[in-house]
Design a protein around this motif. Sequence first.
Motif, PDB file in Angstrom:
ATOM      1  N   GLN A 178      -2.245  -4.377  -3.236  1.00 40.99           N
ATOM      2  CA  GLN A 178      -2.653  -5.775  -3.094  1.00 40.99           C
ATOM      3  C   GLN A 178      -2.788  -6.074  -1.603  1.00 40.99           C
ATOM      4  O   GLN A 178      -2.198  -5.385  -0.768  1.00 40.99           O
ATOM      5  CB  GLN A 178      -1.649  -6.711  -3.764  1.00 40.99           C
ATOM      6  CG  GLN A 178      -0.292  -6.782  -3.078  1.00 40.99           C
ATOM      7  CD  GLN A 178       0.644  -7.803  -3.696  1.00 40.99           C
ATOM      8  OE1 GLN A 178       0.453  -8.288  -4.795  1.00 40.99           O
ATOM      9  NE2 GLN A 178       1.682  -8.141  -2.971  1.00 40.99           N
ATOM     10  N   GLY A 217     -12.960  -4.705  -6.804  1.00 42.85           N
ATOM     11  CA  GLY A 217     -13.834  -5.873  -6.923  1.00 42.85           C
ATOM     12  C   GLY A 217     -15.301  -5.531  -6.860  1.00 42.85           C
ATOM     13  O   GLY A 217     -16.139  -6.208  -7.463  1.00 42.85           O
ATOM     14  N   GLN A 218     -15.662  -4.459  -6.120  1.00 40.21           N
ATOM     15  CA  GLN A 218     -17.065  -4.079  -5.982  1.00 40.21           C
ATOM     16  C   GLN A 218     -17.498  -3.052  -7.019  1.00 40.21           C
ATOM     17  O   GLN A 218     -18.663  -3.004  -7.406  1.00 40.21           O
ATOM     18  CB  GLN A 218     -17.301  -3.521  -4.575  1.00 40.21           C
ATOM     19  CG  GLN A 218     -17.096  -4.548  -3.471  1.00 40.21           C
ATOM     20  CD  GLN A 218     -17.283  -3.952  -2.083  1.00 40.21           C
ATOM     21  OE1 GLN A 218     -17.568  -2.769  -1.946  1.00 40.21           O
ATOM     22  NE2 GLN A 218     -17.104  -4.774  -1.063  1.00 40.21           N
ATOM     23  N   ASP A 269      -6.308  -6.550  -1.563  1.00 43.19           N
ATOM     24  CA  ASP A 269      -7.662  -6.020  -1.745  1.00 43.19           C
ATOM     25  C   ASP A 269      -7.559  -4.681  -2.454  1.00 43.19           C
ATOM     26  O   ASP A 269      -7.618  -3.618  -1.841  1.00 43.19           O
ATOM     27  CB  ASP A 269      -8.350  -5.887  -0.375  1.00 43.19           C
ATOM     28  CG  ASP A 269      -9.751  -5.327  -0.482  1.00 43.19           C
ATOM     29  OD1 ASP A 269     -10.365  -5.512  -1.558  1.00 43.19           O
ATOM     30  OD2 ASP A 269     -10.221  -4.696   0.489  1.00 43.19           O
ATOM     31  N   GLU A 270      -7.422  -4.723  -3.786  1.00 45.18           N
ATOM     32  CA  GLU A 270      -7.092  -3.532  -4.563  1.00 45.18           C
ATOM     33  C   GLU A 270      -8.162  -2.457  -4.434  1.00 45.18           C
ATOM     34  O   GLU A 270      -9.348  -2.726  -4.580  1.00 45.18           O
ATOM     35  CB  GLU A 270      -6.909  -3.889  -6.040  1.00 45.18           C
ATOM     36  CG  GLU A 270      -5.723  -4.788  -6.320  1.00 45.18           C
ATOM     37  CD  GLU A 270      -6.053  -6.260  -6.263  1.00 45.18           C
ATOM     38  OE1 GLU A 270      -7.154  -6.592  -5.752  1.00 45.18           O
ATOM     39  OE2 GLU A 270      -5.224  -7.074  -6.706  1.00 45.18           O
ATOM     40  N   GLU A 281       0.825  -1.200   0.000  1.00 45.51           N
ATOM     41  CA  GLU A 281       0.000   0.000   0.000  1.00 45.51           C
ATOM     42  C   GLU A 281       0.863   1.254   0.000  1.00 45.51           C
ATOM     43  O   GLU A 281       2.036   1.237   0.398  1.00 45.51           O
ATOM     44  CB  GLU A 281      -0.931   0.026   1.211  1.00 45.51           C
ATOM     45  CG  GLU A 281      -0.208   0.173   2.538  1.00 45.51           C
ATOM     46  CD  GLU A 281      -1.142   0.372   3.726  1.00 45.51           C
ATOM     47  OE1 GLU A 281      -2.267  -0.177   3.688  1.00 45.51           O
ATOM     48  OE2 GLU A 281      -0.748   1.067   4.674  1.00 45.51           O
ATOM     49  N   ASP A 325     -14.362   3.892   1.379  1.00 51.73           N
ATOM     50  CA  ASP A 325     -13.611   2.849   0.685  1.00 51.73           C
ATOM     51  C   ASP A 325     -14.083   2.664  -0.751  1.00 51.73           C
ATOM     52  O   ASP A 325     -15.278   2.608  -1.031  1.00 51.73           O
ATOM     53  CB  ASP A 325     -13.747   1.520   1.440  1.00 51.73           C
ATOM     54  CG  ASP A 325     -12.859   0.441   0.867  1.00 51.73           C
ATOM     55  OD1 ASP A 325     -11.630   0.565   0.985  1.00 51.73           O
ATOM     56  OD2 ASP A 325     -13.395  -0.523   0.282  1.00 51.73           O
ATOM     57  N   SER A 344     -13.357  -0.121  -3.780  1.00 50.61           N
ATOM     58  CA  SER A 344     -12.775  -1.436  -4.044  1.00 50.61           C
ATOM     59  C   SER A 344     -12.970  -1.784  -5.508  1.00 50.61           C
ATOM     60  O   SER A 344     -14.087  -1.668  -6.040  1.00 50.61           O
ATOM     61  CB  SER A 344     -13.433  -2.506  -3.166  1.00 50.61           C
ATOM     62  OG  SER A 344     -13.030  -3.801  -3.561  1.00 50.61           O
ATOM     63  N   SER A 371     -12.971  -8.458 -13.877  1.00 55.20           N
ATOM     64  CA  SER A 371     -11.808  -8.625 -13.015  1.00 55.20           C
ATOM     65  C   SER A 371     -10.579  -8.006 -13.666  1.00 55.20           C
ATOM     66  O   SER A 371     -10.457  -7.953 -14.891  1.00 55.20           O
ATOM     67  CB  SER A 371     -11.549 -10.114 -12.735  1.00 55.20           C
ATOM     68  OG  SER A 371     -11.260 -10.801 -13.941  1.00 55.20           O
ATOM     69  N   ARG A 383      -4.382   0.900  -2.010  1.00 54.55           N
ATOM     70  CA  ARG A 383      -4.106  -0.512  -1.728  1.00 54.55           C
ATOM     71  C   ARG A 383      -3.736  -1.214  -3.044  1.00 54.55           C
ATOM     72  O   ARG A 383      -4.585  -1.405  -3.912  1.00 54.55           O
ATOM     73  CB  ARG A 383      -5.323  -1.180  -1.081  1.00 54.55           C
ATOM     74  CG  ARG A 383      -5.806  -0.482   0.191  1.00 54.55           C
ATOM     75  CD  ARG A 383      -6.869  -1.319   0.917  1.00 54.55           C
ATOM     76  NE  ARG A 383      -7.950  -1.723   0.050  1.00 54.55           N
ATOM     77  CZ  ARG A 383      -9.034  -0.984  -0.213  1.00 54.55           C
ATOM     78  NH1 ARG A 383      -9.158   0.222   0.326  1.00 54.55           N
ATOM     79  NH2 ARG A 383      -9.981  -1.425  -1.012  1.00 54.55           N
TER      80      ARG A 383
END
Length: 513
Positions: free
Chosen positions: A404, A434-435, A406-407, A373, A430, A432, A440, A402
């Motif tokens: 890695q 992924g969200q 949790d990018e 980070e 936050d 993210s 991906s 971040r």
Amino acid sequence: MAAESVAQWVNPLRDEQDKRVPHIAGPCSLVIFGVTGDLARKKLMPAVYDLASRGLLPPGFALVGFARRDWAHEDFAEIVKEAVKEHSRTKFRDEVWERIAEGTRFVKGTFDDAEAFTRLAQTLKDLDEERGTGGNHAFYLSIPPGAFPVVLEQLSKSGLADPEPDEWRRVVIEKPFGHDLASAKELNALVNKVFPEHTVFRIDHYLGKETVQNILALRFANQLFDPIWNAHYVDHVQITMAEDIGLGGRAGYYDGIGAARDVIQNHLLQLLAFTAMEEPINFEPSELQAEKIKVLSSTRLIEPLDDTTARGQYGPGWQGSVPVVGLLEEEGFAKDSKTETYAAITLEVDTRRWAGVPFYLRTGKRLGRRVTEIAVVFKRAPHLPFEKTMTEELGQNAIVIRVQPDEGVTMRFGSKVPGSSMEVRDVNMDFSYGQAFTESSPEAYERLILDVLLGVPSLFPVNAEVELSWRILDPALDHWAEHGKPEEYESGTWGPASADRMLERTGREWRRP
């Protein structure tokens, strides 16, 4: 203008009419030396498949392996298939694999075998005719640095490094790029004797990560951050790469190299350059590299090094609920090894934007958790119109990128606690990956291999960056070499006590991610 430029750089593979459409690599082949190693099996071969699966490789693409094994083309293809099934990011599809298998070739030989390179040259000539690769070939040296001279010499003598007009030849080099400034200069001269600098691609896989590229989008596509991204508002910056694994089985590579050479010289100093650089005129590779070089040219270690650097070596302890041994008990390491598994340094960037802001870089094995980070920590408000008890749990604002695992990006700021009294404490906002996005992120090696085949060098350090990074780090390495063994720290903790003292001397403390 800035936002548009960033969009073009973050994905430079754009069609002029539709900027969402990525470019496909032109006719070419990828030759992998060291094809039997872990890197090729776990990263390179799967990345080639994932690119083909996404439709980013040309129909006639060829993959060539070079190694000592007594394999036929079909044997090598089966090895690649097994690696792809085990490690690829995208779903295995027979039709994709069959296209790759048709262009898969293998050449048996050792690095000092001139006849083997003659066979390689003939294989590539045959592929030019059979697959239409057009004389365009990239050579990936996934081999120890000690083998570079002989392989480069063979590529030169066999004519493989010399393209005809309208063809290209490129070479890809994995770190480490030398072990100090002198050896880096020697290595660069050796490589450039065979391949011109614009055809040399030095892989730093961290630069292929989406979150690293997003630093530029975050900074230059948003007016929100630029006014406060300077010494007037920033107290300090922490750049961390922590791993929770040990070094069992890696003594052959790691012993004698250590954490600073392995990570700080390349990954962390590149992250510093992205964080501290000025906005480039545009995001052409030469402009981006010029701004990074300016930052590295202005960066120096803060002295005295006894107080502003730290190094350690993990001892026995616990990783989660599992007892683990110390480095000196790991297989292959000498009982008196002085190799550090933890390193931390304090840097200052001598520019108007950053004067007086310390940059703390740290990396280590067997730490509390795996995380990479960049934390930009801001100064406290000059005046708080609250009673002390109202803000006693309030820390400093921070923007944390971040990288890695949790990018994403976290913003930490103060907020009132619900209730009838006025109490302020830290909360996080936050983002993210992924969200926020349904697709991906590609693996770093996908992006980097594609950029090699396209000839886009934005994400690859050039000679000057490598040499400047060693110039920054060498004084710390020399200092440590004169001061005996690194300090032992317990596995599962966050490093040696000297690292904590390094920040405590200025009233700061490390983040505990």
